[in-house]
Design a protein around this motif. Structure first.
Motif, PDB file in Angstrom:
ATOM      1  N   ALA A  71       0.826  -1.212   0.000  1.00 23.23           N
ATOM      2  CA  ALA A  71       0.000   0.000   0.000  1.00 23.23           C
ATOM      3  C   ALA A  71       0.857   1.258   0.000  1.00 23.23           C
ATOM      4  N   ASP A  72       2.028   1.173   0.616  1.00 23.32           N
ATOM      5  CA  ASP A  72       2.934   2.324   0.719  1.00 23.32           C
ATOM      6  C   ASP A  72       4.249   1.970   0.032  1.00 23.32           C
ATOM      7  N   THR A  73       4.600   2.710  -1.009  1.00 23.27           N
ATOM      8  CA  THR A  73       5.816   2.401  -1.779  1.00 23.27           C
ATOM      9  C   THR A  73       6.970   3.349  -1.456  1.00 23.27           C
ATOM     10  N   ARG A  74       6.873   4.054  -0.334  1.00 24.23           N
ATOM     11  CA  ARG A  74       7.912   5.030   0.019  1.00 24.23           C
ATOM     12  C   ARG A  74       9.026   4.445   0.878  1.00 24.23           C
ATOM     13  N   GLY A  75       8.971   3.145   1.136  1.00 19.23           N
ATOM     14  CA  GLY A  75       9.931   2.533   2.043  1.00 19.23           C
ATOM     15  C   GLY A  75      11.295   2.268   1.422  1.00 19.23           C
ATOM     16  N   HIS A  76      12.166   1.663   2.215  1.00 17.49           N
ATOM     17  CA  HIS A  76      13.520   1.336   1.779  1.00 17.49           C
ATOM     18  C   HIS A  76      13.509  -0.005   1.034  1.00 17.49           C
ATOM     19  N   LEU A  77      14.150  -0.018  -0.128  1.00 14.75           N
ATOM     20  CA  LEU A  77      14.273  -1.229  -0.930  1.00 14.75           C
ATOM     21  C   LEU A  77      15.756  -1.553  -1.070  1.00 14.75           C
ATOM     22  N   TYR A  78      16.138  -2.744  -0.614  1.00 16.61           N
ATOM     23  CA  TYR A  78      17.550  -3.140  -0.601  1.00 16.61           C
ATOM     24  C   TYR A  78      17.809  -4.269  -1.598  1.00 16.61           C
ATOM     25  N   ASP A  79      18.993  -4.224  -2.186  1.00 14.87           N
ATOM     26  CA  ASP A  79      19.470  -5.266  -3.095  1.00 14.87           C
ATOM     27  C   ASP A  79      20.400  -6.181  -2.309  1.00 14.87           C
TER      28      ASP A  79
END
Length: 215
Positions: free
Chosen positions: A52-60
């Motif tokens: 629902a919220d796409t503002r979070g941290h995305l890690y590789d």
């Protein structure tokens, strides 16, 4: 050339985040380069169907790299490492019971167990749970927890002897697998994946359709 597409379709049917995929016949400056796999990138548009919220941290996760504060950041504030540090410290807690309790606070455990179930069904031995490889992990601001994302599924279905309840060996899976109650939760998620994603679809027929389209 159909592994990534078919594996992603199965994963998404189970509610496990994975990229959409198709094929393209490519030419450049008049030179025919042939057929390529076209795969969706990991960005806010990718995250939108799952969170629902796409503002979070995305890690590789990188190559054979388990959870730690220095993971490559694909999206988010590079100065804010509080939650990934908390996740890393929870995994390194010495007491097994405390470790599982701390993980429940930072990880969507059932979502990870579905991820593991899909890895086993796909025979994705080159993914997170077996090689700490080929994964992304997203810190969902709405839930306040991390969720694993499948990636790099070009080597799926390689071992016909693979066991669905095979013991994994990455840090998250090791922390959970040592507990009998967690193994039962994993079993429940396997049945959920079966009912939601595997039983309703004739996947061999779907594989033949994708292959025919590719030809």
């Amino acid at each position: 050339m159909i592994h990534e597409q078919l594996a992603g379709e199965i994963a998404r049917a189970a509610g496990v985040p994975a990229s959409r995929c198709t094929h393209a016949y490519v030419s450049m400056n008049g030179k025919v380069l042939g057929v390529y796999v076209v795969k969706e990138g990991f960005d806010a548009e990718f995250l939108r169907p799952f969170f629902a919220d796409t503002r979070g941290h995305l890690y590789d996760g990188g190559l054979h790299t388990d959870i730690h504060p220095g993971l490559e950041l694909d999206k988010g504030d590079p100065k804010d490492k509080a939650r990934i540090t908390e996740f890393s410290q929870a995994l390194r807690e010495g007491d097994p019971a405390k470790r599982r309790s701390r993980l429940e606070g930072v990880l969507d455990v059932d979502a990870y167990l579905r991820h593991l179930a899909i890895e086993n069904i796909l025979v994705h031995g080159d993914g997170y749970s077996y090689r700490a490889n080929n994964y992304r992990v997203y810190e969902d601001p709405a839930a306040g927890k991390f969720t694993f994302i499948l990636h790099g599924m070009d080597q799926t279905w390689g071992d016909p002897r693979w066991y669905v309840f095979r013991q994994p060996n990455a840090m998250v899976s090791n922390a959970l697998w040592s507990d009998k109650a967690m193994r039962e939760r994993f079993r429940a998620q396997c049945f959920l994946v079966w009912e939601r994603a595997i039983r309703p679809v004739d996947w061999p027929r779907r594989a033949e359709q994708v292959a025919a389209d590719l030809k």
